[in-house]
Design a protein around this motif. Structure first.
Motif, PDB file in Angstrom:
ATOM      1  N   LYS A  55       0.688  -1.684  -0.006  1.00  0.00           N
ATOM      2  CA  LYS A  55      -0.012   0.055  -0.275  1.00  0.00           C
ATOM      3  C   LYS A  55       1.223   1.191  -0.101  1.00  0.00           C
ATOM      4  CE  LYS A  55      -3.669   1.028   2.957  1.00  0.00           C
ATOM      5  NZ  LYS A  55      -5.038   0.909   2.748  1.00  0.00           N
ATOM      6  N   SER A 141      -7.860  -0.960   3.996  1.00  0.00           N
ATOM      7  CA  SER A 141      -8.306  -0.458   3.173  1.00  0.00           C
ATOM      8  C   SER A 141      -7.285  -0.758   2.175  1.00  0.00           C
ATOM      9  CB  SER A 141      -9.507   0.699   2.674  1.00  0.00           C
ATOM     10  OG  SER A 141      -8.111   1.520   2.691  1.00  0.00           O
ATOM     11  N   ASN A 143      -6.772  -0.345  -0.999  1.00  0.00           N
ATOM     12  CA  ASN A 143      -6.484   1.131  -2.066  1.00  0.00           C
ATOM     13  C   ASN A 143      -4.502   1.273  -1.666  1.00  0.00           C
ATOM     14  OD1 ASN A 143      -7.488   2.433   0.899  1.00  0.00           O
ATOM     15  ND2 ASN A 143      -6.063   3.578   0.130  1.00  0.00           N
ATOM     16  N   SER A 149     -10.361   4.904  -1.248  1.00  0.00           N
ATOM     17  CA  SER A 149     -11.039   3.340  -0.852  1.00  0.00           C
ATOM     18  C   SER A 149     -11.721   2.597  -1.968  1.00  0.00           C
ATOM     19  CB  SER A 149     -11.418   3.614   0.729  1.00  0.00           C
ATOM     20  OG  SER A 149     -11.096   3.799   1.756  1.00  0.00           O
ATOM     21  N   GLU A 178     -15.632   2.814   5.680  1.00  0.00           N
ATOM     22  CA  GLU A 178     -15.169   2.280   6.108  1.00  0.00           C
ATOM     23  C   GLU A 178     -15.769   2.405   7.646  1.00  0.00           C
ATOM     24  OE1 GLU A 178     -13.457   4.740   4.875  1.00  0.00           O
ATOM     25  OE2 GLU A 178     -11.709   3.993   4.154  1.00  0.00           O
TER      26      GLU A 178
HETATM   27 MG    MG Z   1      -7.680   3.336   5.198  1.00  0.00          MG
END
Ligand code: MG
Ligand code: TXA
Length: 338
Positions: A55, A141, A143, A149, A178
């Motif tokens: 990430k 998440s 992304n 997200s 989220e």
């Molecule tokens: Mg996040």
């Protein structure tokens, strides 16, 4: 670069296959009811390190550990009375509890804090995946750090192809923002991140609870993730807040001025949007629940249309509106009050 498999969660064998990847220390993106998560065995340090790497996530931002039952939840955290009450009422669901951690949780997962964030997601694919892996599953998440997200598997593909072993496609995420993160580790409960479970629902169980705004203050940060610029598409985001009529008048002015300057604005609107004739728009639906489910994909879609300024109509902080506005304000370079 590694090879990323894109698999449908509808085929049962694929969930077992992905669960075995997690067991073997690999990264698997999977659907939840809030947004897609990027999962790894939370008790395997190397595997969780891989999440930060894939990430581009700062190491001081801790991960949420996902479980499929209370027994596993109790293996990683100490549950107090408030936690029991909330878990009973809202799990599985879009709620994350920050609790004193047990020592089996690696430091890397909690970023060295003495608490751990725990969630039981309400999505059949997520629950099956966790169960079949036999692991507790660390999952932010799915992304790239700082981007909106992902609410669809194709968003995950765009951000993380070549960096994760597998993406399980389970369709669009239902809620679209989220989970709500609640810190119960101290005497005073507090909401660290508004999210898919409305504050009003939490108040019905706990009574009074404050929404912390520590990201904007100079006090020590209790939820490290809140201090970074977040959720940002490539285009600039402006948000205009106030009474609906004044907001629309202002947005109309701003958009027309941008068009005159040969720029390409797009307006994210809620409800009746006929006032924006001649201006490109994306509808966020008619209420705050629909807006929550559409906001992240709308930000990504605006980029795909080659927009340079995204102007968002502010909505009220009621219900999921609070979570939507929290995300939009964090993505924004300009917040106007009219
Ligand atoms: Mg996040
Ligand atoms: O809905 C969700 O929560 C999704 C899905 C995949 O479950 N996950 C998610 O994770 O949003 P992430 O990593 O993007 O956000 C986790 C948030 C961050 O703001 C982080 O700082 C906070 O939770 N957090 C995690 N552990 C914490 C802890 N021990 N104390 C305070 N905040 C914590």
């Amino acid at each position: 670069m590694i090879k990323t498999e894109f698999l449908s969660a509808e085929e049962d064998g694929n969930i077992t296959y992905a669960a075995n990847l997690i067991k073997a220390g690999q990264l698997v993106a999977f659907p939840t009811e809030t947004v897609y998560g990027l999962g790894a065995d939370a008790l395997n340090e190397d595997a969780t390190l891989g999440i930060f790497y894939a990430k581009g996530r700062p190491a001081d931002n801790p991960l949420i550990v996902h479980v499929a039952d209370m027994e596993r939840a109790r293996e990683i955290a100490f549950f107090n009375k408030r936690a029991e009450l909330l878990a009973e009422q809202f799990w599985p669901g879009p709620m994350t509890l920050v609790l004193p951690r047990k020592s089996i949780v690696p430091d890397i997962v909690t970023a060295g804090l003495d608490t751990v964030a725990v969630r039981m997601p309400n999505h059949p694919v997520a629950l099956e995946l966790i169960r079949r892996s036999g692991c507790v599953v660390a999952a932010p998440s799915a992304n790239s750090s700082g981007r909106p997200s992902p609410t669809e598997a194709k968003h995950v593909w765009k951000d993380l192809v070549g960096k994760v072993a597998c993406i399980l496609d389970g369709g669009s995420a239902d809620i679209g923002v989220e989970s709500t993160v609640i810190d119960l580790s101290q005497d005073r409960s507090c909401i660290l991140r508004p999210g898919g479970l409305a504050v009003e629902c939490i108040r019905e169980v706990l009574g009074k609870i404050t929404v912390c705004n520590e990201a904007n203050s100079n006090k020590p940060v209790r939820s490290p993730g809140m201090k970074y610029r977040h959720y940002a598409p490539e285009a600039l985001v402006w948000v205009v807040e106030g009474e609906t009529e004044q907001v629309r008048e202002k947005i109309l002015q701003l958009a027309l001025k941008l068009i005159n300057e040969n720029r390409k604005p797009i307006v994210l609107t809620i409800g009746n949007n006929q006032v924006y004739e001649g201006i490109e728009i994306i509808s966020l639906g008619t209420n705050e629940v629909e807006a929550a489910s559409r906001i992240f994909s709308a930000l990504r879609e605006a980029d795909e249309r080659g927009t340079d300024v995204i102007i968002v109509e502010g909505l009220s902080d009621y219900g999921l509106g609070l979570a939507v506005m929290n995300r939009v304000r964090k993505a924004a370079v300009k917040v106007l009050n009219v």
